[in-house]
Design a protein around this motif. Structure first.
Motif, PDB file in Angstrom:
ATOM      1  N   LYS A 113     -35.124  44.161 -28.561  1.00 49.56           N
ATOM      2  CA  LYS A 113     -33.900  44.241 -27.770  1.00 49.56           C
ATOM      3  C   LYS A 113     -34.022  45.183 -26.583  1.00 49.56           C
ATOM      4  O   LYS A 113     -33.443  44.960 -25.519  1.00 49.56           O
ATOM      5  CB  LYS A 113     -32.727  44.694 -28.649  1.00 49.56           C
ATOM      6  CG  LYS A 113     -31.394  44.774 -27.909  1.00 49.56           C
ATOM      7  CD  LYS A 113     -30.252  45.088 -28.846  1.00 49.56           C
ATOM      8  CE  LYS A 113     -28.953  45.334 -28.078  1.00 49.56           C
ATOM      9  NZ  LYS A 113     -28.571  44.202 -27.235  1.00 49.56           N
ATOM     10  N   GLN A 165     -31.244  47.579 -23.146  1.00 51.01           N
ATOM     11  CA  GLN A 165     -31.550  46.500 -22.209  1.00 51.01           C
ATOM     12  C   GLN A 165     -31.667  47.054 -20.799  1.00 51.01           C
ATOM     13  O   GLN A 165     -31.029  48.036 -20.447  1.00 51.01           O
ATOM     14  CB  GLN A 165     -30.520  45.373 -22.219  1.00 51.01           C
ATOM     15  CG  GLN A 165     -30.896  44.221 -23.144  1.00 51.01           C
ATOM     16  CD  GLN A 165     -32.083  43.426 -22.655  1.00 51.01           C
ATOM     17  OE1 GLN A 165     -32.214  43.106 -21.474  1.00 51.01           O
ATOM     18  NE2 GLN A 165     -32.977  43.079 -23.569  1.00 51.01           N
ATOM     19  N   GLU A 252     -34.568  39.068 -24.436  1.00 48.28           N
ATOM     20  CA  GLU A 252     -34.924  39.850 -25.606  1.00 48.28           C
ATOM     21  C   GLU A 252     -36.323  39.417 -25.989  1.00 48.28           C
ATOM     22  O   GLU A 252     -36.551  38.310 -26.436  1.00 48.28           O
ATOM     23  CB  GLU A 252     -33.917  39.629 -26.740  1.00 48.28           C
ATOM     24  CG  GLU A 252     -32.535  40.191 -26.388  1.00 48.28           C
ATOM     25  CD  GLU A 252     -31.550  40.048 -27.522  1.00 48.28           C
ATOM     26  OE1 GLU A 252     -31.713  39.123 -28.334  1.00 48.28           O
ATOM     27  OE2 GLU A 252     -30.611  40.858 -27.584  1.00 48.28           O
TER      28      GLU A 252
END
Length: 424
Positions: A113, A165, A252
């Motif tokens: 992630k 992220q 991801e």
């Protein structure tokens, strides 16, 4: 000295900004939000201006001395590098390098992630889980408008992961710095290199920084694009921004596509190179980034850029478990890295300087940043002062071609008015 001679002297050496209006109006603002943190929301708020950049709006009067403090720490006025710490390898482009490693999170979900190998996410989670800090200041996607990025405070490892992220658009990471300082508890900052430089500068005028911000972590930054890019991507897919439920700048996995997802679950993807390496988006990079002397985070304790997976010297964009590179810059950074590895949060492998040079060769242009600043001075424009960045060594490493490109490019941008901006 006569008035004409004084004017010529000022034109040669350039002028630094006197206030926020000067910083923004001359394209020197990074949008970090530290001015809003100092002055408070009644005096300064942050928002997106007509150029699509995050900028301050002066809403009320400052208390005596506040403008001087803001100008003392603003990265649109000056930036100070670490110079030449003793006993540390100094690279003309990458700066102080106590150690270098290829790294990734030991937790598969974090590695998947987080950006690249999830190294900064893993470090933030370790800092909170170990009790070394009580909070981590970083950024995450805006829940209401997912294509925007907001400053956030994580107080648990789970909150750090939820905010993970890459975020490429405009943001103001430092708006909560003084809120956290006022709490009197230790916290870490994960932000862009210019943001870290601003926090270091704050530490020279605010005694609480040294004791309450023990760790400052960063990336290698290629510059901040305006929000107009996100809007262009949504238009490309024919998606109304009000219908967007997710806007993820990378996938991801490694590195993954840029994804726009609507509220009904429909997903639209753009491959990583198509989204970020298209020449038509280059003009949307804010002016301050084009003259930046430090995109590699020399002022941080640890810099953790992408650890690009190379194939024949070129980056691979295929989905795969990602990796970062870690550049350890300070004693605090080394101690933190060692502790996080021993606690099982990170894994490491060897990496060479030659590999880093290939992974991040676009950052070699920063070695010639002083040529861009010199161009501003010659043109009588407001500019930033830089200290501790090995100007001569950088120019030598850059070479005449890159020096000329930086100088001439800056002149063209000024003549086109790219350095002229509006407040909110």
């Amino acid at each position: 000295m006569g008035r004409n001679q004084l004017n010529r002297t000022r034109a040669f050496f350039g002028l630094t900004a006197r206030n926020i209006e000067d910083v923004v109006g001359n394209g020197l603002c990074t949008g970090c939000g530290l001015c809003a943190s100092i002055a408070g929301p009644a005096a300064i708020s942050m928002g997106i201006n007509i150029e699509g950049n995050m900028r301050p709006l002066v809403r009320g009067a400052f208390v005596p001395g506040q403008n001087e403090q803001i100008m003392a720490v603003c990265p649109g006025v000056s930036v100070q590098g670490p110079g030449r710490p003793k006993g540390v390898t100094i690279h003309p482009v990458w700066g102080p390098m106590r150690e270098i490693h290829r790294t990734w999170s030991s937790e598969p979900v974090v590695r998947h992630k987080g950006a690249a190998g999830g190294t900064l996410t893993a470090l933030g989670r370790y800092l909170l889980a170990s009790g070394r800090v009580h909070a981590v200041l970083h950024v995450r996607a805006d829940d209401r408008k997912p294509w925007l990025t907001i400053s956030t405070i994580s107080r648990t490892p789970e909150e750090v992961l939820r905010g993970a992220q890459s975020r490429y658009g405009p943001s103001s990471p430092l708006v909560h710095v003084h809120r956290l300082l006022d709490e009197g508890k230790r916290f870490a900052v994960i932000a862009k290199p210019c943001d870290i430089s601003a926090v270091r500068a704050l530490g020279r005028v605010e005694s609480r920084v040294e004791s309450l911000i023990p760790y400052m972590l960063t990336i290698f930054c290629g510059g901040v694009h305006s929000v107009h890019i996100a809007k262009a991507v949504m238009r490309h897919h024919g998606v109304d921004e009000l219908d967007v439920a997710l806007y993820r700048y990378r996938g991801e996995g490694w590195p993954g596509p840029l994804r726009v997802q609507t509220r009904d679950g429909t997903a639209y993807d753009l491959p990583y190179p198509g989204a970020w390496l298209m020449g038509k988006f280059a003009y949307e990079l804010q002016f301050r980034c084009k003259i930046c002397p430090d995109g590699v985070g020399e002022a941080a304790d640890i810099s953790a850029p992408d650890g690009w997976i190379l194939s024949n010297g070129k980056p691979s964009y295929a989905e795969a478990p990602g990796t970062n590179v870690v550049v350890v810059r300070t004693h605090a950074g080394k101690e933190l890295l060692d502790a996080s590895i021993n606690a099982g949060y990170l894994q490491v492998a060897p990496v060479s300087l030659e590999e880093i040079d290939l992974m991040h060769k676009n950052h070699h242009r920063k070695a010639a940043a002083s040529a861009a600043l010199f161009a501003l001075r010659l043109m009588g424009q407001r500019t930033i002062r830089i200290f501790g960045y090995r100007t001569k060594a950088g120019l030598k490493r850059a070479g005449l071609r890159r020096i000329f490109q930086q100088f001439a490019g800056t002149v063209r941008r000024v003549l086109r008015g790219e350095n002229r901006e509006h407040l909110i």
